[in-house]
Design a protein around this motif. Structure first.
Motif, mmCIF file in Angstrom:
data_model
loop_
_atom_site.group_PDB
_atom_site.id
_atom_site.type_symbol
_atom_site.label_atom_id
_atom_site.label_comp_id
_atom_site.label_asym_id
_atom_site.label_seq_id
_atom_site.Cartn_x
_atom_site.Cartn_y
_atom_site.Cartn_z
ATOM 1 N N MET A 38 0.836 -1.207 0.000
ATOM 2 C CA MET A 38 0.000 0.000 0.000
ATOM 3 C C MET A 38 0.867 1.252 0.000
ATOM 4 O O MET A 38 1.950 1.273 0.544
ATOM 5 C CB MET A 38 -0.892 0.011 1.255
ATOM 6 C CG MET A 38 -2.263 -0.596 1.066
ATOM 7 S SD MET A 38 -3.156 0.124 -0.333
ATOM 8 C CE MET A 38 -3.548 1.746 0.275
ATOM 9 N N GLY A 39 0.340 2.253 -0.601
ATOM 10 C CA GLY A 39 1.102 3.499 -0.678
ATOM 11 C C GLY A 39 0.984 4.314 0.590
ATOM 12 O O GLY A 39 0.170 4.012 1.480
ATOM 13 N N SER A 40 1.817 5.312 0.663
ATOM 14 C CA SER A 40 1.758 6.217 1.814
ATOM 15 C C SER A 40 1.685 7.641 1.293
ATOM 16 O O SER A 40 2.026 7.910 0.138
ATOM 17 C CB SER A 40 2.993 6.031 2.692
ATOM 18 O OG SER A 40 4.137 6.292 1.896
ATOM 19 N N LYS A 41 1.229 8.541 2.140
ATOM 20 C CA LYS A 41 1.149 9.949 1.749
ATOM 21 C C LYS A 41 2.503 10.623 2.035
ATOM 22 O O LYS A 41 3.052 10.465 3.126
ATOM 23 C CB LYS A 41 0.047 10.663 2.545
ATOM 24 C CG LYS A 41 -1.333 10.150 2.244
ATOM 25 C CD LYS A 41 -1.846 10.720 0.939
ATOM 26 C CE LYS A 41 -3.306 10.307 0.727
ATOM 27 N NZ LYS A 41 -3.778 10.655 -0.618
ATOM 28 N N THR A 61 0.512 17.103 -0.988
ATOM 29 C CA THR A 61 0.580 15.807 -0.319
ATOM 30 C C THR A 61 0.096 14.768 -1.324
ATOM 31 O O THR A 61 -1.026 14.859 -1.820
ATOM 32 C CB THR A 61 -0.317 15.796 0.933
ATOM 33 O OG1 THR A 61 0.066 16.886 1.765
ATOM 34 C CG2 THR A 61 -0.165 14.494 1.701
ATOM 35 N N VAL A 62 0.975 13.847 -1.645
ATOM 36 C CA VAL A 62 0.682 12.906 -2.734
ATOM 37 C C VAL A 62 0.893 11.482 -2.256
ATOM 38 O O VAL A 62 1.753 11.207 -1.414
ATOM 39 C CB VAL A 62 1.614 13.137 -3.949
ATOM 40 C CG1 VAL A 62 0.988 12.598 -5.215
ATOM 41 C CG2 VAL A 62 1.970 14.579 -4.116
ATOM 42 N N GLU A 63 0.148 10.574 -2.852
ATOM 43 C CA GLU A 63 0.329 9.160 -2.530
ATOM 44 C C GLU A 63 1.559 8.629 -3.274
ATOM 45 O O GLU A 63 1.762 8.936 -4.455
ATOM 46 C CB GLU A 63 -0.906 8.379 -2.970
ATOM 47 C CG GLU A 63 -0.838 6.913 -2.574
ATOM 48 C CD GLU A 63 -2.056 6.158 -3.085
ATOM 49 O OE1 GLU A 63 -3.170 6.700 -3.019
ATOM 50 O OE2 GLU A 63 -1.868 5.036 -3.567
ATOM 51 N N VAL A 64 2.342 7.850 -2.564
ATOM 52 C CA VAL A 64 3.534 7.247 -3.165
ATOM 53 C C VAL A 64 3.463 5.736 -2.958
ATOM 54 O O VAL A 64 3.229 5.279 -1.843
ATOM 55 C CB VAL A 64 4.822 7.817 -2.518
ATOM 56 C CG1 VAL A 64 6.045 7.079 -3.041
ATOM 57 C CG2 VAL A 64 4.945 9.302 -2.780
ATOM 58 N N ASN A 65 3.639 4.984 -4.041
ATOM 59 C CA ASN A 65 3.602 3.523 -3.937
ATOM 60 C C ASN A 65 4.996 2.936 -4.109
ATOM 61 O O ASN A 65 5.898 3.595 -4.623
ATOM 62 C CB ASN A 65 2.676 2.950 -5.010
ATOM 63 C CG ASN A 65 1.258 3.462 -4.839
ATOM 64 O OD1 ASN A 65 0.698 3.408 -3.750
ATOM 65 N ND2 ASN A 65 0.701 3.995 -5.917
ATOM 66 N N GLU A 66 5.119 1.680 -3.728
ATOM 67 C CA GLU A 66 6.408 1.012 -3.791
ATOM 68 C C GLU A 66 6.915 0.970 -5.237
ATOM 69 O O GLU A 66 6.134 0.716 -6.165
ATOM 70 C CB GLU A 66 6.274 -0.408 -3.247
ATOM 71 C CG GLU A 66 7.616 -1.035 -2.953
ATOM 72 C CD GLU A 66 7.453 -2.427 -2.372
ATOM 73 O OE1 GLU A 66 6.360 -2.749 -1.876
ATOM 74 O OE2 GLU A 66 8.436 -3.180 -2.430
ATOM 75 N N GLY A 67 8.180 1.243 -5.416
ATOM 76 C CA GLY A 67 8.792 1.129 -6.745
ATOM 77 C C GLY A 67 8.661 2.382 -7.586
ATOM 78 O O GLY A 67 9.133 2.410 -8.720
ATOM 79 N N GLY A 86 14.159 12.933 -13.248
ATOM 80 C CA GLY A 86 12.983 12.573 -12.453
ATOM 81 C C GLY A 86 12.655 11.094 -12.547
ATOM 82 O O GLY A 86 12.237 10.471 -11.571
ATOM 83 N N CYS A 87 12.924 10.508 -13.725
ATOM 84 C CA CYS A 87 12.539 9.110 -13.924
ATOM 85 C C CYS A 87 13.541 8.141 -13.312
ATOM 86 O O CYS A 87 13.281 6.937 -13.279
ATOM 87 C CB CYS A 87 12.367 8.819 -15.403
ATOM 88 S SG CYS A 87 13.905 8.859 -16.325
ATOM 89 N N MET A 88 14.709 8.631 -12.911
ATOM 90 C CA MET A 88 15.726 7.735 -12.354
ATOM 91 C C MET A 88 15.943 7.982 -10.860
ATOM 92 O O MET A 88 16.889 7.461 -10.283
ATOM 93 C CB MET A 88 17.048 7.910 -13.102
ATOM 94 C CG MET A 88 16.974 7.579 -14.584
ATOM 95 S SD MET A 88 16.424 5.911 -14.899
ATOM 96 C CE MET A 88 17.906 4.992 -14.544
ATOM 97 N N THR A 89 15.087 8.773 -10.263
ATOM 98 C CA THR A 89 15.221 9.047 -8.834
ATOM 99 C C THR A 89 14.115 8.307 -8.091
ATOM 100 O O THR A 89 12.953 8.708 -8.137
ATOM 101 C CB THR A 89 15.143 10.558 -8.566
ATOM 102 O OG1 THR A 89 16.076 11.215 -9.422
ATOM 103 C CG2 THR A 89 15.453 10.877 -7.124
ATOM 104 N N ARG A 90 14.501 7.243 -7.436
ATOM 105 C CA ARG A 90 13.518 6.401 -6.764
ATOM 106 C C ARG A 90 13.019 7.070 -5.492
ATOM 107 O O ARG A 90 13.800 7.645 -4.738
ATOM 108 C CB ARG A 90 14.146 5.050 -6.396
ATOM 109 C CG ARG A 90 14.362 4.168 -7.583
ATOM 110 C CD ARG A 90 14.973 2.844 -7.164
ATOM 111 N NE ARG A 90 14.916 1.878 -8.258
ATOM 112 C CZ ARG A 90 13.852 1.135 -8.526
ATOM 113 N NH1 ARG A 90 12.759 1.216 -7.771
ATOM 114 N NH2 ARG A 90 13.864 0.297 -9.531
ATOM 115 N N MET A 91 11.733 6.924 -5.243
ATOM 116 C CA MET A 91 11.170 7.486 -4.017
ATOM 117 C C MET A 91 11.697 6.745 -2.787
ATOM 118 O O MET A 91 11.695 7.286 -1.687
ATOM 119 C CB MET A 91 9.640 7.419 -4.052
ATOM 120 C CG MET A 91 9.005 8.450 -4.966
ATOM 121 S SD MET A 91 9.544 10.133 -4.619
ATOM 122 C CE MET A 91 9.039 10.335 -2.934
ATOM 123 N N SER A 92 12.150 5.503 -2.982
ATOM 124 C CA SER A 92 12.658 4.739 -1.831
ATOM 125 C C SER A 92 13.972 5.308 -1.298
ATOM 126 O O SER A 92 14.430 4.895 -0.232
ATOM 127 C CB SER A 92 12.857 3.279 -2.225
ATOM 128 O OG SER A 92 13.751 3.206 -3.313
#
Lengths: 353, 268
Positions: free
Chosen positions: A1-4, A23-29, A72-78
């Motif tokens: 599940m994603g997180s805000k 404030t945006v939802e972020v999902n894994e990956g 932007g496309c190569m910067t992982r949210m993790s």
């Protein structure tokens, strides 16, 4: 599940702007560009962002994420903490068009100024043969995706706008290096050109270009420093100059590459002739032929303005357009084949035709 | 007639971003540690060079690299391998012929340039952090134009490395004949690292093969270039390691010469 997650994104245009909180939802990956797209799909449909491949190969989605120039496309949210606010801003070095989109035409102007590949006059296109070991160094620089992150991070123009006319930037230094190291390139004055007209001397080797390169090209160590050393060979090394004078290696007449724009002491002498120290394998006759009659600073006509309506916008559909199909991306005033005076390229054997 | 190309429309403005930098990481740490490290080393070296003492261990023929070659009238008999040419005025270091070139070799080194431009000159202090200066002309004018002389200081550094190697070899021959101790290991380790740093220099990489256009016509130089390139990737690490080994070697020789510690001998 994603997180805000918390985001701050620069919104505005050339007249001004500021950082807006989301404030945006972020999902894994997911990567930062995914979040920009989610924002466009939800609460900020007018958020402008340039993107294409989403695979780190087109170089379109260059932006500054938490102050660092990144794709932007190569910067992982993790890579960020869940509680961290991620700040996204447009590239600082170039003029902003809107939101995250900047006008990178500076780079295209510099690209046009860079002398093109000059193949040997006596080898027909299609007959080029070279050994892998010879072309390997040039191939590293061919990985460049022209995201212009290196241009953006370089403090020579990032912090000193006034240096832009005199400085081409790291992307074009590796272009110069790529061609100077190319086994089939016959130009012998690329070092002088890089120093006199591209502003190689402005670089102070602080290596930020290498740090931000998403293709991991060793811009400084393999491109800029070798070019500086090659310029030293020609200009600051009396031993090499003496050797060249004694053995008169590869001496050729010089063409107009370092022409009107570079008046002053930095301009190489056109009467001295230039020599090949690069293995001594050049054919001086071929070099002279390849260089003849090419004017790299030729002014190519601009295409005409787009056919906009009274609101200053392009027609959206064929129904509202006075032509049968979409406008040509090359400009409707351009016919093919292009007339020779519109070209910035001269074939090595042009005199024969 | 139309075109979809965007026509140039005069100068646009950059995005008005108020913060000078939006970096959230510890970007200031690398320049800070560089200032601390380089300042500490230069302070130690300056003090040591002007001590004019404890540079030679008579019993084991250890000579510190900071005093090699020892060429002033102050030099003790055994340490002056190349004669005593200069007067013993206090401001003249014992190694007056080599120290300026070593200093200039490191000052114009492509790695150290990055290090001190970032940390001391703040130009820029870190990537995407604003330059600390209003104007910038880089290395296009005097005195920074002189950075292009790096390769001459490289040639000098090769000669100095040969002298240091000779010192390390001589240290195996003490008054009692062949001898081998911890000091020899330290001297040899220092010399090996000095060679690695010197050979990994960008100018060396260029001279040895980088300037060639066709590697295929010069297979031996290509192999040499490949080796130097492998070392060159580690130039930064070697730059710091050699600062460490130089200081350690000098301190060890000083400590043995001043009788603070005995040398650990393995043979003789």
């Amino acid at each position: 599940m994603g997180s805000k997650r918390q985001f701050r994104i620069w919104r505005g245009d050339e007249t001004g702007g500021d950082l807006k909180d989301y404030t945006v939802e972020v999902n894994e990956g997911e990567v930062v560009l995914d979040i920009i797209h989610r924002l466009q799909a939800t609460e900020a449909p007018d958020l402008a962002c340039r993107w294409n491949c989403k695979a780190g190969k087109c170089g379109s989605c260059s932006m500054e994420i938490n102050g660092k120039p990144r794709l932007g496309c190569m910067t992982r949210m993790s890579t960020f903490e869940e509680s961290e606010t991620v700040t996204v801003t447009p590239l600082r070095t170039f003029p902003v068009i809107r939101d995250l989109v900047t006008d990178v035409s500076f780079n295209y102007e510099k690209a046009r100024e860079t002398p093109a590949f000059a193949p040997p006059a006596d080898v027909a296109p299609g007959d080029y043969r070279m050994q892998q070991v010879d072309v390997e160094r040039s191939q590293e620089f061919r990985k460049c995706i022209e995201c212009f992150l290196c241009q953006n991070v370089c403090h020579v123009i990032r912090d000193h706008e006034e240096n832009k006319p005199a400085f081409s930037g790291p992307r074009f230094f590796i272009r110069a290096a790529e061609l100077d190291m190319h086994p089939l390139d016959t130009r012998t004055d690329r070092k002088e050109y890089a120093q006199a007209e591209m502003g190689l001397g402005y670089c102070n080797i602080t290596k930020c270009c290498t740090e931000v390169c998403p293709e991991h090209i060793k811009i400084t160590d393999n491109g800029i420093i070798p070019m500086k050393e090659r310029a030293v060979d020609r200009r600051y090394d009396p031993l090499v100059r003496l050797g060249s004078k004694i053995f008169r290696r590869g001496e050729t007449p010089q063409n107009s590459v370092t022409s009107a724009r570079a008046a002053g002491p930095a301009t190489p002498s056109t009467s001295a002739g230039f020599h090949s120290h690069a293995g001594g394998s050049h054919d001086s006759r071929a070099e002279a032929q390849a260089q003849s009659g090419v004017n790299w600073h030729r002014e190519v006509p601009h295409p005409t303005a787009p056919a906009v309506d009274e609101r200053g916008k392009l027609p959206l559909t064929e129904l509202t357009f006075d032509r049968a199909a979409a406008p040509s991306p090359f400009g409707d005033d351009v016919s093919f084949p292009l007339p020779p005076e519109h070209l910035n390229f001269a074939h090595p054997e042009q005199d024969k035709h | 007639m139309t075109s979809t190309a965007t026509r140039p429309r005069g100068a646009r403005a950059r995005a008005a971003i108020a913060a000078k930098t939006l970096r959230t990481d510890r970007w200031w740490f690398a320049p800070l540690i560089t200032v601390v490290g380089l300042t500490a080393w230069v302070a130690y070296a300056t003090v040591r060079v002007y001590l004019h003492n404890w540079y030679w261990v008579e019993d084991f023929h250890y000579l510190t690299p900071f005093y090699s070659p020892c060429i002033t009238d102050r030099c003790v008999e055994g340490a002056a391998h190349f004669g005593r040419i200069l007067p013993d005025w206090w401001i003249i270091p014992e190694a007056a012929f080599t120290l300026p070139f070593l200093l200039l070799f490191r000052l114009t080194c492509y790695y150290y340039r990055k290090a001190y431009y970032r940390s001391f000159w703040l130009s820029p202090p870190a990537c995407a952090v604003p330059d600390g200066h209003q104007t910038y002309s880089g290395e296009t004018r005097f005195p920074l134009l002189g950075q292009n002389l790096h390769r001459y200081f490289f040639y000098a550094a090769v000669i100095i490395s040969l002298i240091n190697s000779w010192d390390a070899v001589l240290a195996f021959h003490s008054p009692k004949g062949f001898g081998f101790g911890l000091g020899n290991l330290i001297l040899i380790g220092n010399v090996v690292m000095l060679w690695a740093y010197t050979i990994s220099c960008h100018s060396c990489r260029h001279i040895i093969g980088g300037r060639l256009k066709h590697f295929s016509k010069h297979p031996l130089r290509y192999r040499a270039w490949t080796f130097v390139s492998w070392l060159n990737v580690r130039h930064m690490q070697l730059a710091w390691i050699t600062l460490g080994t130089l200081a350690l070697t000098d301190f060890y020789v000083m400590a043995v010469a001043a009788d603070w510690i005995p040398d650990l001998r393995f043979i003789n």
